[in-house]
Every structure is written in C-alpha cells, then in structure tokens.
Design a protein around this motif. Structure first.
Motif, PDB file in Angstrom:
ATOM      1  N   MET A  60     114.671 -20.145   1.351  1.00 13.56           N
ATOM      2  CA  MET A  60     115.673 -21.173   1.078  1.00 13.56           C
ATOM      3  C   MET A  60     115.001 -22.474   0.622  1.00 13.56           C
ATOM      4  SD  MET A  60     118.709 -19.866   1.647  1.00 13.56           S
ATOM      5  CE  MET A  60     119.829 -21.209   2.020  1.00 13.56           C
ATOM      6  N   ALA A  61     113.907 -22.841   1.290  1.00 14.73           N
ATOM      7  CA  ALA A  61     113.185 -24.057   0.914  1.00 14.73           C
ATOM      8  C   ALA A  61     112.616 -23.935  -0.494  1.00 14.73           C
ATOM      9  CB  ALA A  61     112.054 -24.316   1.917  1.00 14.73           C
ATOM     10  N   THR A  62     112.154 -22.753  -0.825  1.00 15.92           N
ATOM     11  CA  THR A  62     111.613 -22.510  -2.167  1.00 15.92           C
ATOM     12  C   THR A  62     112.691 -22.628  -3.232  1.00 15.92           C
ATOM     13  OG1 THR A  62     109.946 -21.005  -1.254  1.00 15.92           O
ATOM     14  CG2 THR A  62     110.417 -20.818  -3.602  1.00 15.92           C
ATOM     15  N   LEU A  63     113.869 -22.133  -2.925  1.00 19.54           N
ATOM     16  CA  LEU A  63     114.950 -22.080  -3.906  1.00 19.54           C
ATOM     17  C   LEU A  63     115.621 -23.432  -4.132  1.00 19.54           C
ATOM     18  CD1 LEU A  63     116.470 -20.093  -5.729  1.00 19.54           C
ATOM     19  CD2 LEU A  63     118.031 -19.646  -3.824  1.00 19.54           C
ATOM     20  N   TYR A  64     115.736 -24.224  -3.073  1.00 18.44           N
ATOM     21  CA  TYR A  64     116.558 -25.441  -3.158  1.00 18.44           C
ATOM     22  C   TYR A  64     115.786 -26.763  -3.054  1.00 18.44           C
ATOM     23  CZ  TYR A  64     120.468 -22.219  -2.638  1.00 18.44           C
ATOM     24  OH  TYR A  64     121.370 -21.200  -2.819  1.00 18.44           O
ATOM     25  N   THR A  65     114.478 -26.721  -2.824  1.00 18.07           N
ATOM     26  CA  THR A  65     113.702 -27.971  -2.751  1.00 18.07           C
ATOM     27  C   THR A  65     112.453 -27.851  -3.619  1.00 18.07           C
ATOM     28  OG1 THR A  65     112.439 -27.249  -0.798  1.00 18.07           O
ATOM     29  CG2 THR A  65     114.504 -28.425  -0.397  1.00 18.07           C
ATOM     30  N   SER A  66     111.755 -28.947  -3.767  1.00 22.48           N
ATOM     31  CA  SER A  66     110.526 -28.932  -4.556  1.00 22.48           C
ATOM     32  C   SER A  66     109.607 -30.058  -4.098  1.00 22.48           C
ATOM     33  CB  SER A  66     110.846 -29.108  -6.051  1.00 22.48           C
ATOM     34  OG  SER A  66     111.479 -30.358  -6.279  1.00 22.48           O
ATOM     35  N   GLY A  67     108.379 -30.041  -4.623  1.00 22.15           N
ATOM     36  CA  GLY A  67     107.420 -31.094  -4.341  1.00 22.15           C
ATOM     37  C   GLY A  67     106.981 -31.161  -2.892  1.00 22.15           C
ATOM     38  N   VAL A  68     106.751 -32.373  -2.401  1.00 22.24           N
ATOM     39  CA  VAL A  68     106.254 -32.598  -1.043  1.00 22.24           C
ATOM     40  C   VAL A  68     107.235 -32.071  -0.002  1.00 22.24           C
ATOM     41  CG1 VAL A  68     105.574 -34.344   0.654  1.00 22.24           C
ATOM     42  CG2 VAL A  68     104.907 -34.612  -1.748  1.00 22.24           C
ATOM     43  N   LYS A  69     108.538 -32.292  -0.239  1.00 23.01           N
ATOM     44  CA  LYS A  69     109.553 -31.829   0.708  1.00 23.01           C
ATOM     45  C   LYS A  69     109.497 -30.318   0.869  1.00 23.01           C
ATOM     46  CE  LYS A  69     114.535 -31.937   1.640  1.00 23.01           C
ATOM     47  NZ  LYS A  69     115.868 -32.378   1.132  1.00 23.01           N
ATOM     48  N   ALA A  70     109.401 -29.604  -0.231  1.00 22.71           N
ATOM     49  CA  ALA A  70     109.313 -28.141  -0.172  1.00 22.71           C
ATOM     50  C   ALA A  70     108.047 -27.710   0.567  1.00 22.71           C
ATOM     51  CB  ALA A  70     109.331 -27.559  -1.577  1.00 22.71           C
ATOM     52  N   GLY A  71     106.953 -28.399   0.270  1.00 25.52           N
ATOM     53  CA  GLY A  71     105.682 -28.061   0.905  1.00 25.52           C
ATOM     54  C   GLY A  71     105.736 -28.187   2.414  1.00 25.52           C
ATOM     55  N   TRP A  72     106.290 -29.310   2.907  1.00 23.33           N
ATOM     56  CA  TRP A  72     106.359 -29.521   4.352  1.00 23.33           C
ATOM     57  C   TRP A  72     107.345 -28.576   5.022  1.00 23.33           C
ATOM     58  CZ3 TRP A  72     102.891 -31.438   7.275  1.00 23.33           C
ATOM     59  CH2 TRP A  72     102.050 -32.464   6.832  1.00 23.33           C
ATOM     60  N   LEU A  73     108.450 -28.273   4.339  1.00 19.53           N
ATOM     61  CA  LEU A  73     109.409 -27.322   4.907  1.00 19.53           C
ATOM     62  C   LEU A  73     108.792 -25.934   5.034  1.00 19.53           C
ATOM     63  CD1 LEU A  73     112.766 -28.302   3.134  1.00 19.53           C
ATOM     64  CD2 LEU A  73     112.241 -28.475   5.584  1.00 19.53           C
ATOM     65  N   ILE A  74     108.080 -25.515   4.008  1.00 19.64           N
ATOM     66  CA  ILE A  74     107.429 -24.203   4.048  1.00 19.64           C
ATOM     67  C   ILE A  74     106.387 -24.160   5.155  1.00 19.64           C
ATOM     68  CG2 ILE A  74     105.903 -22.633   2.780  1.00 19.64           C
ATOM     69  CD1 ILE A  74     107.398 -23.461   0.217  1.00 19.64           C
ATOM     70  N   ILE A  75     105.602 -25.215   5.285  1.00 14.94           N
ATOM     71  CA  ILE A  75     104.597 -25.279   6.349  1.00 14.94           C
ATOM     72  C   ILE A  75     105.267 -25.216   7.724  1.00 14.94           C
ATOM     73  CG2 ILE A  75     102.965 -26.815   7.511  1.00 14.94           C
ATOM     74  CD1 ILE A  75     101.714 -25.482   5.156  1.00 14.94           C
ATOM     75  N   THR A  76     106.372 -25.955   7.901  1.00 15.70           N
ATOM     76  CA  THR A  76     107.076 -25.976   9.188  1.00 15.70           C
ATOM     77  C   THR A  76     107.596 -24.598   9.566  1.00 15.70           C
ATOM     78  OG1 THR A  76     107.765 -28.274   8.844  1.00 15.70           O
ATOM     79  CG2 THR A  76     109.010 -26.973  10.457  1.00 15.70           C
ATOM     80  N   PHE A  77     108.265 -23.935   8.620  1.00 19.05           N
ATOM     81  CA  PHE A  77     108.799 -22.601   8.910  1.00 19.05           C
ATOM     82  C   PHE A  77     107.681 -21.573   9.064  1.00 19.05           C
ATOM     83  CE2 PHE A  77     112.586 -24.340   6.472  1.00 19.05           C
ATOM     84  CZ  PHE A  77     113.317 -24.601   7.616  1.00 19.05           C
ATOM     85  N   LEU A  78     106.547 -21.817   8.397  1.00 23.90           N
ATOM     86  CA  LEU A  78     105.407 -20.912   8.539  1.00 23.90           C
ATOM     87  C   LEU A  78     104.821 -21.011   9.942  1.00 23.90           C
ATOM     88  CD1 LEU A  78     103.697 -18.877   6.956  1.00 23.90           C
ATOM     89  CD2 LEU A  78     102.156 -20.759   6.353  1.00 23.90           C
ATOM     90  N   ILE A  79     104.855 -22.201  10.529  1.00 25.19           N
ATOM     91  CA  ILE A  79     104.391 -22.371  11.913  1.00 25.19           C
ATOM     92  C   ILE A  79     105.278 -21.585  12.869  1.00 25.19           C
ATOM     93  CG2 ILE A  79     104.150 -24.038  13.805  1.00 25.19           C
ATOM     94  CD1 ILE A  79     103.311 -26.116  11.698  1.00 25.19           C
TER      95      ILE A  79
END
Length: 436
Positions: free
Chosen positions: A123-142
């Motif tokens: 979802m983060a990949t599809l609807y966000t980009s840049g720094v925001k997408a990066g931090w969201l992906i990192i958070t969900f990866l944790i």
C-alpha cells in the motif's frame, strides 16, 4: 482420526530408507501423524518461501524503493533490519513460547502479522513516494521482521516435536525444491513483464500477492497435529533471557556453533553485492531482477534435495562444503574481474555466479538449521534457537554496515572480505561435532 492413505504412501516414497517408519526423537503419539504433518509443514513453508522471494529486500524491495524515489540511506537499511529484527528479540520471545504446550499457534499468529505487514508495504508503495514511502516501508518492515521472529522459534520447535530425526533435512530439501519451482515461474513472469514495461503498480501488486502467501501458510499450519509438550520458565522474560544466554559460556559445542554460524553469514551478505556488480557493469534494466530471481530459484531446485539428504547424514559437513563453495566463488569472481577486464561486461558471468551462490547459500541455510534442531530436544532446542538467533541478530547489525561501506570501498573489495571470512567459517564448521 484416520490418516490419509496417499500421504502415507508419498511419505514412504520420499523417505525410502529402511527406517522410513521410525520415529526417532519424537513422542509416540505424534508418530502416527508424521505423514500428515510432514506435508502440512512442507506446503506451509513452501508458500512462505515464495512470499519471501517476491518481497526479498535484496532484490524486490530494493527495486521498489528505488521506483518510489526513497532515499538511498533508507534503502541501505532494509536488509539488516529484515534479518536482524527477526532475530534480536527471540531470546525474550522464547520465554513466552516456553509457557505454551502447543506452539503452532504462535507460528499462525506470526504468519498472519507478516501477511498484514507486507500488504501495508504494498500500500505504501502504491500510494506514497519519496521519503514518506521510504519511512513507511521501513516501519512496516520492522513489524514484519519482529513477527518473523515468532515464526522462527515456534516452527523449529514444532518441527522437532512432529518430524523424526533423519527426516527433517529431507523435508527442508523437498520444501526448498517445490518453492524453487514456483520461484522459477515467478522469475520468468517478472522477466516477461519487465520487457513489456513493468511499473510501480505491477511491483505493488506483486507485493500484495506475496502477502497472501503468509495468510495461506497460517491457515495450513493450523491443521498440524501437535501434542502438548513440556513447559517451563516464562515468569519473567528478561530474567529468563539473561539466564538463558549463559548457555553460550557453559555449552562448548553450542558456542562453537555460534562462532561458525556467524562466519557463515558471508553467503547471505554477499548476495546483494553480486546484484550491484551486475547493475554496475550491465545496467539497471528491469529484466535483471527477474533473471536473478530465476537463477536463484533454479539453484534451489537443483541443490536442495541433495543438501537435504546430506544434512541427515552430517549437517556440519553440509555447512562446511556450502560455505567453501560460496567463499571460493567470491575470491574467483574478484580475481577474474580484476585480471580480465573484458569479463566485466559479460552478460553470462553474473547470473552464473548468482546461481552458484544460490546453491551454496541453500546448503548453508539447510545445514545450520538441521544442525541446531538435531543438537537438542525439548525446551533446550527452543533455547538454542532463540539464543543463537539473538546473537546473530546483533552481529548482522554490525556487519550490515558493509552496505554503507560499499560507497567507500569497491564492491569487489567487500565480496573479497566476506569470502575470506567464509573460508574461516568453513573451517569452524568442519571442527564441529556430529549431532546426527
């Protein structure tokens, strides 16, 4: 409960030794359900391995974060976070698991949480980009990584309670082979789609599909017949954890295994640098992603059954041989690229090297997993798994800095350093005692 005839027949066929019906190191009640549990574990693990491939941080997630323009410094964190995050808390998780007579439900919960976490990454990949997408992906990866820790401890304990010795290595080998076939198909599809213009939407839906694999795995795992086991500890997780870590000092064989396993990390840590070499000398065409997934899946199909049978005879020998292959490959690659410049642009070189590395890494993983399960029984097995994974988690965080160091020293230099450590790991594995 009546057992399915086809599972018994197929189980006997796959385990065609004279002692196919022996139930070494498991309860007599569990013995009658071994064929059923054998295939439930195989199917469940096959699905999670496919999910792992389609959301792999070394390939897919790196590609996805690049597509959404996430900062490079965040991309460099995804591999150590995914690996170490699942290992670091295991010594505390084990204290909780020890209180449970049936531990398959811990796996089920962890698998469901992994499914939701990967879906959130999509979802983060599809609807966000840049720094925001990066931090969201990192958070969900944790969150994903911590959930993975639940499954790691519980699955090894359930395997030890439901599948006899001399059968566990082959089970893992067959699982890797079946999942390898599926990975092969996934790699071919990604290669085809990339040639027709894969975009962020395609990769997002690939991640969504990966998330469904953990959900299906949880459903299948819930049907495993697990009988109540011994319980102890868990009253004070931190106190128990502190006491449990002392086994590293008192148990010489276990301590030597930890040292060997730490040095064997070379086979996993060098993988992204082979991808980086290919991108450096061949470019960043999308089809390369599918190609690396393809050859890695093929490596599993070819090698896993062989490694599995070898591991049931001597898992330490598998660790030794596989680590030596990975280390020798790294040294040879560095020498070839340095001494024969024309090879740097050879299209066949990098997929071939990644294929050989995939064979070696499959052996390292299967060997050390079989070794630690066979080292001990009961709650001692849970202690061994949790303590070793926690220590390796810390080591991964330290060695994870190699990804950042790659911008300072050459990629070839990193591969060489890791390969030399792998040679030492092969030697330490050879010195381990046999546990089969």
């Amino acid at each position: 409960m009546k057992k399915s005839i086809w599972t018994e027949q197929l189980y006997d066929f796959l385990n065609n030794e004279e002692d196919a019906r022996s139930c070494k190191d498991i309860d007599e009640n569990a013995c009658q359900y071994t064929p059923k549990n054998y295939f439930l574990i195989m199917f469940s693990n096959t699905l999670t391995k496919l999910g792992d491939t389609l959301s792999n941080p070394k390939t897919v997630l790196t590609w996805v974060m690049s597509y959404v323009n996430a900062p490079v410094y965040l991309i460099s964190f995804i591999v150590p976070i995914r690996e170490s995050g699942s290992m670091l808390p295991q010594i505390v998780i084990a204290s909780y698991i020890r209180t449970k007579e049936r531990r398959k439900w811990v796996y089920v919960i962890g698998s469901i949480l992994q499914s939701f976490s990967v879906m959130a990454i999509g979802m983060a990949t599809l609807y966000t980009s840049g720094v925001k997408a990066g931090w969201l992906i990192i958070t969900f990866l944790i969150v994903f990584s911590l959930s993975r820790g639940l499954c790691s401890v519980a699955s090894k304990d359930v395997l030890g309670k439901t599948i006899p010795k001399k059968k566990r290595g082959k089970l893992k080998g067959y699982t890797v082979t079946v999942s390898g076939v599926l990975v092969l198909a996934a790699g071919l599809f990604l290669m085809y789609q990339a040639r027709n213009g894969a975009d962020v939407t395609f990769y997002s839906y690939t991640i969504f599909f990966a998330s469904s694999m953990w959900l299906l795995s949880a459903i299948i795992y819930a049907f495993i017949e697990e009988f109540p086991g011994e319980t102890s500890g868990g009253e004070n997780a931190w106190k128990e954890a502190k006491a449990r870590i002392s086994i590293v000092k008192t148990d010489t064989s276990f301590r030597n295994f930890i040292i060997a396993r730490s040095l064997l990390l070379c086979s996993a840590l060098t993988a992204p640098f082979y991808v980086l070499l290919a991108q450096t000398y061949l470019g960043k065409e999308g089809y390369l992603l599918g190609l690396f997934i393809l050859v890695n899946g093929l490596a599993s199909i070819v090698s896993a059954p062989i490694w599995g049978r070898m591991a049931d005879v001597s898992s330490k020998k598998v660790m030794f041989i596989a680590s030596l292959i990975a280390s020798t490959l790294g040294i040879v690659m560095v020498v070839l690229i340095a001494s024969i410049p024309s090879l740097r642009n050879a299209f066949w070189l990098y997929p071939t090297a990644f294929f050989i590395l995939g064979i070696a890494h499959s052996g390292v993983r299967l060997g050390r997993k079989t070794y630690i399960v066979d080292m001990a029984g009961g709650n001692k097995r849970t202690d061994y798994v949790s303590v070793s994974n926690t220590i390796i988690g810390f080591i991964l965080l330290i060695t994870g800095g190699i990804s950042a160091a790659a911008s300072v020293i050459s990629t070839e230099g990193v591969i060489l350093i890791l390969s030399l450590l792998g040679v030492l790991g092969a030697y330490r594995s050879y010195r381990l005692p046999n546990v089969e």
